[in-house]
Design an enzyme around this catalytic site. Structure first.
Site, PDB file in Angstrom:
ATOM      1  N   HIS A  16      44.732  -2.354  23.825  1.00 49.00           N
ATOM      2  CA  HIS A  16      44.418  -2.560  25.109  1.00 49.00           C
ATOM      3  C   HIS A  16      45.826  -3.414  25.640  1.00 49.00           C
ATOM      4  CE1 HIS A  16      41.586  -3.826  28.304  1.00 49.00           C
ATOM      5  NE2 HIS A  16      42.765  -4.328  29.030  1.00 49.00           N
TER       6      HIS A  16
ATOM      7  N   HIS B 110      48.469  -4.104  29.254  1.00 47.56           N
ATOM      8  CA  HIS B 110      48.952  -3.953  30.731  1.00 47.56           C
ATOM      9  C   HIS B 110      50.354  -3.999  30.530  1.00 47.56           C
ATOM     10  CE1 HIS B 110      44.891  -4.434  32.439  1.00 47.56           C
ATOM     11  NE2 HIS B 110      44.641  -5.203  31.403  1.00 47.56           N
TER      12      HIS B 110
ATOM     13  N   LYS C  67      39.266   4.627  31.716  1.00 48.82           N
ATOM     14  CA  LYS C  67      38.982   3.427  31.545  1.00 48.82           C
ATOM     15  C   LYS C  67      38.051   2.965  32.936  1.00 48.82           C
ATOM     16  CE  LYS C  67      38.926  -1.112  31.126  1.00 48.82           C
ATOM     17  NZ  LYS C  67      40.021  -2.291  31.080  1.00 48.82           N
TER      18      LYS C  67
ATOM     19  N   HIS D 136      35.408  -2.283  30.875  1.00 48.53           N
ATOM     20  CA  HIS D 136      35.385  -3.548  31.240  1.00 48.53           C
ATOM     21  C   HIS D 136      34.156  -3.820  31.536  1.00 48.53           C
ATOM     22  CE1 HIS D 136      37.438  -7.193  33.024  1.00 48.53           C
ATOM     23  NE2 HIS D 136      36.410  -7.088  33.528  1.00 48.53           N
TER      24      HIS D 136
ATOM     25  N   HIS E 248      37.766  -6.228  25.232  1.00 50.44           N
ATOM     26  CA  HIS E 248      37.919  -7.505  25.357  1.00 50.44           C
ATOM     27  C   HIS E 248      36.759  -8.280  25.353  1.00 50.44           C
ATOM     28  CE1 HIS E 248      37.699  -6.476  29.575  1.00 50.44           C
ATOM     29  NE2 HIS E 248      39.245  -6.070  29.752  1.00 50.44           N
TER      30      HIS E 248
ATOM     31  N   ASP F 177      44.939  -7.071  25.512  1.00 47.39           N
ATOM     32  CA  ASP F 177      44.853  -7.279  26.903  1.00 47.39           C
ATOM     33  C   ASP F 177      45.863  -8.229  27.369  1.00 47.39           C
ATOM     34  OD1 ASP F 177      43.774  -7.034  29.309  1.00 47.39           O
ATOM     35  OD2 ASP F 177      42.292  -8.586  29.060  1.00 47.39           O
TER      36      ASP F 177
HETATM   37  C1  NCD Z   1      43.898  -8.020  33.776  1.00 50.36           C
HETATM   38  C2  NCD Z   1      45.200  -7.441  34.591  1.00 50.36           C
HETATM   39  O1  NCD Z   1      45.855  -8.580  35.042  1.00 50.36           O
HETATM   40  O2  NCD Z   1      45.494  -6.401  34.641  1.00 50.36           O
HETATM   41  N1  NCD Z   1      43.639  -9.240  33.563  1.00 50.36           N
HETATM   42  C3  NCD Z   1      43.006  -9.791  32.896  1.00 50.36           C
HETATM   43  O3  NCD Z   1      42.701 -11.249  33.007  1.00 50.36           O
HETATM   44  N2  NCD Z   1      42.754  -9.610  31.572  1.00 50.36           N
HETATM   45  C4  NCD Z   1      42.747  -6.994  34.093  1.00 50.36           C
HETATM   46  C5  NCD Z   1      41.851  -6.955  33.104  1.00 50.36           C
HETATM   47  O4  NCD Z   1      41.897  -6.445  31.880  1.00 50.36           O
HETATM   48  O5  NCD Z   1      40.525  -7.406  33.491  1.00 50.36           O
HETATM   49 ZN    ZN Z   2      42.865  -5.689  30.254  1.00 52.05          ZN
END
Ligand code: NCD
Ligand code: ZN
Length: 362
Positions: A17, A19, A114, A151, A189, A265
């Site tokens: 997971h 970003h 997702k 999520h 998460h 995450d």
């Molecule tokens: C994530 C993001 O910034 O893209 N933020 C977070 O707090 N985890 C989005 C997400 O996974 O909820």
């Molecule tokens: Zn995330």
């Protein structure tokens, strides 16, 4: 009792997971992940979101190009190139069709879809407003075995922020698993005792169920957000919970149960957007992910369980081969920098200014 190890060599881990963002932000953060992880499940919450195979393929190309550009610099400096494979996801919307799913699956490029409940988190406005809307897409996923990454928070503003994951299980997840019993789901998460127990105890009442757990949810409870003042770098979604929940997550992650696997995450936001009157949600952990996880597992006295959690169980869930390379961690102080470059701005990693006991050897 044997003495504490000074070297930890494990199969190369994967991040289930992540970003990565796009453009200059992508170029800044990708090398951190690629230095530690062999593969990562790439979250599709870009602006606009990655809703189709075509968009996923184009995003994958940009990631591959960013890695090639970084590797060209490394080679000039006489360093070995980083090897990393992005595993793409589609962003589920009310309008995702069965055909979108089948084409994505057949491409071999898309490894999951997702689900963001609309309004739940960063860039989730295009998310699903009602799970009945993309039912054809979900049925197609069930048929071909394409996992749904969830999520898991309700968005009802009348539900307390700290209860949104727990309520999601009863209101959304249980009915979803009943109505699509073959759907493979990753509860992303997880942050609560209820989620850890639900996943642990999930039996034949639905398809395969796994869960990712972040390093920050293993290391911190919600006090971290408020210790001596508001600490925006400990604010993420789902938000950190009470100590009893952290303990349940540590128990799950270190149990050796293959349903639980690593997902950082890591969610970069520019320093100025975190340290803000309305700060963004997300912790940046890609820089030192395995150092953080090693710390959490060592605190629990379960360093020997790190490899399964970080390097085996996620690959098994996603039906991919385990990595054959290794990653080595050394018991050597790792000083977390105050900030790292992030395009034109800066990014503050989790635990900036602190020292961790483990360091990845690159
Ligand atoms: C994530 C993001 O910034 O893209 N933020 C977070 O707090 N985890 C989005 C997400 O996974 O909820
Ligand atoms: Zn995330």
């Amino acid at each position: 009792m044997s003495s504490a190890p000074t070297i930890l060599r494990i199969a190369r881990p994967d991040d289930w997971h992540l970003h990565l963002r796009d453009g200059a932000a992508l170029a800044a953060v990708l090398p951190h992940t690629a230095a530690q992880f062999g593969r990562a499940i790439i979250m599709p919450n870009l602006k606009p979101p990655v809703t189709t195979l075509e968009l996923a393929r184009a995003y994958r190309d940009r990631i591959v190009q960013a890695l090639a550009a970084h590797n060209a610099q490394r080679e000039q400096a006489g360093r070995l190139p980083l090897v990393f494979e992005p595993l793409m996801t589609l962003y589920l919307t009310d309008n995702t069709s069965a055909d979108d799913i089948l084409r994505a699956h057949e491409s071999g490029l898309v490894h999951a879809v997702k689900l963001y409940p609309a309004g739940a988190t960063t860039n989730s406005d295009a998310g699903v407003t009602d799970l009945r809307r993309p039912i054809k897409a979900l049925e197609a996923m069930e048929r071909v075995g394409l996992p749904l990454c969830v999520h898991g928070e309700v968005v009802d503003p009348s539900v307390d922020l700290f209860d949104r994951e727990r309520v999601f299980i009863d209101q959304k997840l249980i009915p979803l698993r009943r109505s699509l019993p073959g759907l493979r789901i990753v509860f992303e998460h997880i942050t609560t005792r209820e989620a850890a127990e639900y996943v642990r105890d999930a039996g034949s009442d639905g398809g395969d169920l796994g869960a990712t757990i972040t390093a920050h949810h293993l290391l911190y409870n919600r006090n971290a957000i408020f210790s001596g003042g508001v600490r925006p770098h400990y604010y993420c979604l789902p938000v950190l919970k009470r100590e009893t929940h952290r303990l349940a997550l540590v128990e799950a992650a270190t149990s050796g149960d293959p349903r639980f696997f690593l997902g950082t995450d890591s969610a970069p936001h520019a320093k100025g957007l975190k340290e803000h009157a309305c700060g963004c949600a997300g912790c940046y952990t890609a820089l030192h992910a395995m150092e953080l996880y090693a710390t959490a597992f060592e605190n629990a006295g379960k360093l020997d369980r790190l490899e399964g959690f970080a390097s085996h169980f996620g690959a098994d869930f996603y039906r991919l081969p385990r990595n054959t390379q290794t990653l080595t961690l050394e018991r050597r102080p790792f000083a977390v920098p105050a900030a790292v470059a992030y395009g034109e701005t800066e990014l503050v990693p989790l635990d900036a200014g602190q020292t961790l006991a483990w360091t990845c050897v690159h």
